[in-house]
Design a protein around this motif. Structure first.
Motif, mmCIF file in Angstrom:
data_model
loop_
_atom_site.group_PDB
_atom_site.id
_atom_site.type_symbol
_atom_site.label_atom_id
_atom_site.label_comp_id
_atom_site.label_asym_id
_atom_site.label_seq_id
_atom_site.Cartn_x
_atom_site.Cartn_y
_atom_site.Cartn_z
ATOM 1 N N LEU A 123 -23.477 -36.947 -18.789
ATOM 2 C CA LEU A 123 -22.466 -35.972 -19.175
ATOM 3 C C LEU A 123 -21.208 -36.760 -19.476
ATOM 4 O O LEU A 123 -20.843 -37.659 -18.730
ATOM 5 C CB LEU A 123 -22.201 -34.988 -18.039
ATOM 6 N N VAL A 124 -20.576 -36.447 -20.586
ATOM 7 C CA VAL A 124 -19.417 -37.217 -21.015
ATOM 8 C C VAL A 124 -18.279 -36.261 -21.344
ATOM 9 O O VAL A 124 -18.494 -35.269 -22.033
ATOM 10 C CB VAL A 124 -19.736 -38.045 -22.277
ATOM 11 N N ALA A 125 -17.090 -36.564 -20.840
ATOM 12 C CA ALA A 125 -15.921 -35.791 -21.247
ATOM 13 C C ALA A 125 -14.900 -36.738 -21.843
ATOM 14 O O ALA A 125 -14.338 -37.557 -21.125
ATOM 15 C CB ALA A 125 -15.336 -35.052 -20.053
ATOM 16 N N ASP A 126 -14.708 -36.661 -23.153
ATOM 17 C CA ASP A 126 -13.548 -37.332 -23.731
ATOM 18 C C ASP A 126 -12.480 -36.251 -23.952
ATOM 19 O O ASP A 126 -12.674 -35.096 -23.568
ATOM 20 C CB ASP A 126 -13.906 -38.084 -25.013
ATOM 21 N N LEU A 127 -11.356 -36.641 -24.548
ATOM 22 C CA LEU A 127 -10.259 -35.676 -24.661
ATOM 23 C C LEU A 127 -10.667 -34.442 -25.444
ATOM 24 O O LEU A 127 -10.370 -33.311 -25.063
ATOM 25 C CB LEU A 127 -9.059 -36.353 -25.351
ATOM 26 N N PHE A 128 -11.393 -34.661 -26.554
ATOM 27 C CA PHE A 128 -11.798 -33.550 -27.403
ATOM 28 C C PHE A 128 -12.651 -32.558 -26.604
ATOM 29 O O PHE A 128 -12.391 -31.351 -26.623
ATOM 30 C CB PHE A 128 -12.573 -34.109 -28.607
ATOM 31 N N ALA A 129 -13.647 -33.091 -25.878
ATOM 32 C CA ALA A 129 -14.522 -32.212 -25.104
ATOM 33 C C ALA A 129 -13.716 -31.467 -24.046
ATOM 34 O O ALA A 129 -13.912 -30.259 -23.837
ATOM 35 C CB ALA A 129 -15.638 -33.018 -24.452
ATOM 36 N N ALA A 130 -12.788 -32.184 -23.381
ATOM 37 C CA ALA A 130 -12.006 -31.542 -22.317
ATOM 38 C C ALA A 130 -11.130 -30.438 -22.895
ATOM 39 O O ALA A 130 -10.981 -29.369 -22.284
ATOM 40 C CB ALA A 130 -11.165 -32.573 -21.594
ATOM 41 N N ILE A 131 -10.559 -30.687 -24.089
ATOM 42 C CA ILE A 131 -9.747 -29.644 -24.736
ATOM 43 C C ILE A 131 -10.600 -28.418 -25.021
ATOM 44 O O ILE A 131 -10.210 -27.278 -24.768
ATOM 45 C CB ILE A 131 -9.137 -30.174 -26.050
ATOM 46 N N ARG A 181 -7.199 -37.276 -19.323
ATOM 47 C CA ARG A 181 -5.982 -37.834 -19.904
ATOM 48 C C ARG A 181 -5.562 -39.090 -19.140
ATOM 49 O O ARG A 181 -5.168 -40.095 -19.727
ATOM 50 C CB ARG A 181 -4.871 -36.784 -19.840
ATOM 51 N N ALA A 182 -5.684 -39.044 -17.818
ATOM 52 C CA ALA A 182 -5.199 -40.160 -17.003
ATOM 53 C C ALA A 182 -6.177 -41.335 -16.999
ATOM 54 O O ALA A 182 -5.779 -42.487 -17.081
ATOM 55 C CB ALA A 182 -4.954 -39.680 -15.568
ATOM 56 N N GLU A 183 -7.495 -41.035 -16.949
ATOM 57 C CA GLU A 183 -8.462 -42.109 -16.717
ATOM 58 C C GLU A 183 -9.249 -42.503 -17.947
ATOM 59 O O GLU A 183 -10.099 -43.383 -17.889
ATOM 60 C CB GLU A 183 -9.452 -41.671 -15.622
ATOM 61 N N GLY A 184 -9.045 -41.829 -19.067
ATOM 62 C CA GLY A 184 -9.889 -42.098 -20.229
ATOM 63 C C GLY A 184 -11.187 -41.327 -20.103
ATOM 64 O O GLY A 184 -11.292 -40.408 -19.292
ATOM 65 N N ILE A 185 -12.189 -41.736 -20.902
ATOM 66 C CA ILE A 185 -13.435 -40.977 -20.941
ATOM 67 C C ILE A 185 -14.128 -41.000 -19.581
ATOM 68 O O ILE A 185 -14.299 -42.054 -18.984
ATOM 69 C CB ILE A 185 -14.369 -41.542 -22.025
ATOM 70 N N VAL A 186 -14.503 -39.804 -19.108
ATOM 71 C CA VAL A 186 -15.177 -39.690 -17.816
ATOM 72 C C VAL A 186 -16.668 -39.487 -18.067
ATOM 73 O O VAL A 186 -17.054 -38.683 -18.905
ATOM 74 C CB VAL A 186 -14.612 -38.495 -17.021
ATOM 75 N N VAL A 187 -17.486 -40.257 -17.346
ATOM 76 C CA VAL A 187 -18.931 -40.186 -17.552
ATOM 77 C C VAL A 187 -19.607 -39.883 -16.230
ATOM 78 O O VAL A 187 -19.200 -40.396 -15.188
ATOM 79 C CB VAL A 187 -19.464 -41.525 -18.103
#
Lengths: 112, 496
Positions: free
Chosen positions: B72-80, B52-58
């Motif tokens: 490995l990618v985490a966008d908001l949807f994946a993190a949820i 949420r704070a940094e945007g997509i984490v790769v």
């Protein structure tokens, strides 16, 4: 070579699908094995087959083979090996429990 | 670069492996697994705040840069989704402590439970199609073991069909990847998205897109490939059924949403009607199946099918609000469906059956179970103020905005069927004459209901605090609808 491989894949898929549609449990397992072989060949063929070239970028040679499909096929192969052995055990246990390998008799009763 | 991304699947993997060593010591297994599930929940909450704070984490694994190595990618949807899987994983585990037979516990129940979570979380976080396949397989092989564990005749017979179906789907998945690699020369999702955009998604790329839809649709139980689900989810114990019902189909839906928003969004005229109508038929079939059955678990299983349809329709509508509705629906459904399966398990513990016609009068002896079921039941049917209402409302609004009146009508009408089947369960199980014995009436189920209480609270919070939550999901959906954000953070500079 690609043509030959494609025909092989086609034959494997045809036979695999035919076996998958039969009623005997063992044939279904065999069908799945053939289908997965077909899929693995397909993965290998689709990347383009090259002979006589190293799989690494080399200063001395013009062309190089793509190593990725081999890595992918190796992974997929190991997975399907595990799946197949599990499936074989499961079918054998089912056969033992129901004393039949006829899927028609493994449907389950109508009220379920 | 952020190593945080490996934790959601590295932790369960490592702990699962360690738990194998303690297979005969139930106490140790329970302590370790409970502790791990709590840690995982903490990690996934932290991951969501970071994203949420940094945007997509790769994370580029092994520092191999993007199109060549695995990312490995985490966008908001994946993190949820990772957060949801941790919540469900934790609660079902605590339910399992109370209900799973010691024989199962000694035969590697907990290790496979965690391997399953490894696969699920890995599938959410990976940025590579082949890696997605591998995590799918990790998830599936654990699910095969969990679904057949116990080895009753019914389980053997139905699991066999489940296994054959899924192996066939996996083979199709490999073949699809072969075609993808032949056409585009890459399997990295961001890179694929870029190449497909250059090729304008015509001809064979549409075929490939449809193949992915079939493969993931099979895992997600979409029409016409849903028939394995109600039968196979009936066999295993309630804790496993709850975990499967809550999570597994949603992994398929997650993969559909990921591929069709990131890789194949360029030919909406072709894909939209297919998604919408497959979704519409799925919800009707699922709804009818739920109405026609007279078994607690089977009705719930058919509901899974029906609810999955809503999510696919929402994806098909393809507006910002619709995708947010899809995410809302997934979150809502994971919570509510898990809770309902836990109630089914609790009712089975009391009465010894899940057949509606042999149950009755539970409200008198177990009022807490009755009222918790009532809240969850009307939540899934879409009655305010619970989460089902908001998710259906936003879906229907999105449907009207895009002019899909027929489909929105179907979605609303099937909502009635859902309500009907929930009322049916409530009337047969909780009202009427008491059909269980007095001794059964005295069985205490407070400890079984404890894991379901957080779920009831969550569905209420999701419904009451709809405004902030929906705007958060809109944020996630806007991220999904703009693939360039994802592509740039993967291919350029490796993200945060």
């Amino acid at each position: 070579m690609e043509i030959l491989m494609s025909i092989t894949v086609g034959v494997l898929f045809t036979v695999g699908t035919y076996l998958l549609l039969t009623k005997s449990l063992l044939r279904i397992v065999l069908g799945l094995i053939l289908l997965s072989h077909g899929a693995h060949f397909l993965l290998l063929t689709m990347a383009g087959l090259q002979t006589g070239t190293p799989p690494l970028l080399n200063l001395n040679s013009e062309a190089y083979a793509d190593p990725l499909p081999q890595a992918l096929v190796l992974t997929a192969l190991v997975i399907s090996f595990g799946m197949t052995s599990f499936l074989l055990v499961l079918s054998y246990r089912t056969y033992q429990a129901f004393k039949t390998d006829d899927l028609e008799k493994l449907r389950g009763s109508a009220d379920e | 670069m952020n190593n945080l991304l490996v934790l959601p699947f590295l932790i369960p993997f490592a702990v699962g492996a360690i738990l194998i060593l303690f297979s005969k010591r139930i106490g140790t297994q329970r302590f370790l697994s409970g502790l791990t599930a709590i840690i995982m929940l903490g990690v996934s909450i932290y991951l969501l705040t970071v994203v949420r704070a940094e945007g997509i984490v790769v994370l580029e694994v092994g520092s191999w840069s993007a199109p060549f190595g695995i990312v490995l990618v985490a966008d908001l949807f994946a993190a949820i989704m990772v957060l949801m899987s941790s919540i469900v994983g934790l609660l079902c585990l605590f339910f399992a402590f109370r209900t799973i037979a010691p024989e199962r516990e000694k035969f590697y129940f907990y290790p496979f439970y965690f391997f399953l979570l490894t696969g699920v979380n890995g599938a959410f976080l990976t940025g590579d199609i082949f890696n997605l396949f591998v995590f799918f397989e990790v998830m599936l092989i654990s699910s095969y073991v969990l679904i057949v564990m116990g080895g009753t005749d019914y389980q053997l017979r139905e699991s066999l069909k489940y296994v054959v179906m899924n192996i066939f789907a996996s083979i199709l998945f490999i073949a699809t990847m072969a075609f993808t690699y032949a056409v585009t020369g890459t399997l990295n999702m961001a890179h694929l998205a870029e190449r497909v955009a250059e090729l304008e998604q015509v001809g064979v790329l549409n075929v490939i897109a449809m193949f992915y839809f079939i493969v993931f649709g099979m895992k997600g139980a979409l029409f016409p490939l849903y028939f394995w689900l109600p039968r196979s989810y009936f066999g295993p114990p309630a804790a496993v059924a709850a975990l499967f019902g809550g999570l597994l189909t949603k992994v398929g839906i997650y993969a559909i949403i990921r591929t069709f928003t990131l890789i194949f969004p360029h030919n909406l005229d072709f894909t939209q009607p297919i998604l919408i109508w497959v979704g519409a038929i799925t919800i009707v079939i699922g709804g009818l199946g739920a109405v026609s059955n007279f078994d607690f678990k089977r009705i719930l299983s058919y509901h899974i099918v029906s609810q999955v349809g809503y999510m696919v329709i929402a994806l098909g509508l393809y507006t910002s609000l619709a995708i947010a509705a899809a995410i809302y629906y997934i979150v809502h459904n994971i919570i509510v469906k898990t809770a309902l399966f836990l109630y089914a398990g609790t009712a089975q513990r009391i009465t010894g059956t899940t057949d509606l016609k042999q149950m009755g009068g539970l409200l008198k002896t177990h009022p807490l179970l009755g009222w918790m079921f009532f809240i969850t039941g009307i939540a899934i049917a879409g009655i305010p103020p619970f989460s089902g209402f908001i998710s259906k409302l936003s879906l229907v609004i999105a449907g009207f905005e895009t002019g899909q009146y027929v489909v929105s009508g179907i979605a609303l009408a099937v909502g009635m069927l859902t309500l009907f089947s929930m009322i049916k369960i409530f009337m047969y199980v909780f009202w009427g004459e008491q059909k269980h014995t007095k001794a059964q009436g005295k069985i205490k189920v407070g400890d079984l209901l404890l894991p379901a209480i957080p779920l009831v609270i969550l569905t209420t919070v999701l419904g009451v605090a709809a405004q902030p939550i929906l705007s958060f999901f809109l944020e996630a959906s806007n991220q999904l609808l703009d693939p360039s954000i994802y592509i740039d953070s993967v291919l350029k500079g490796g993200g945060a």
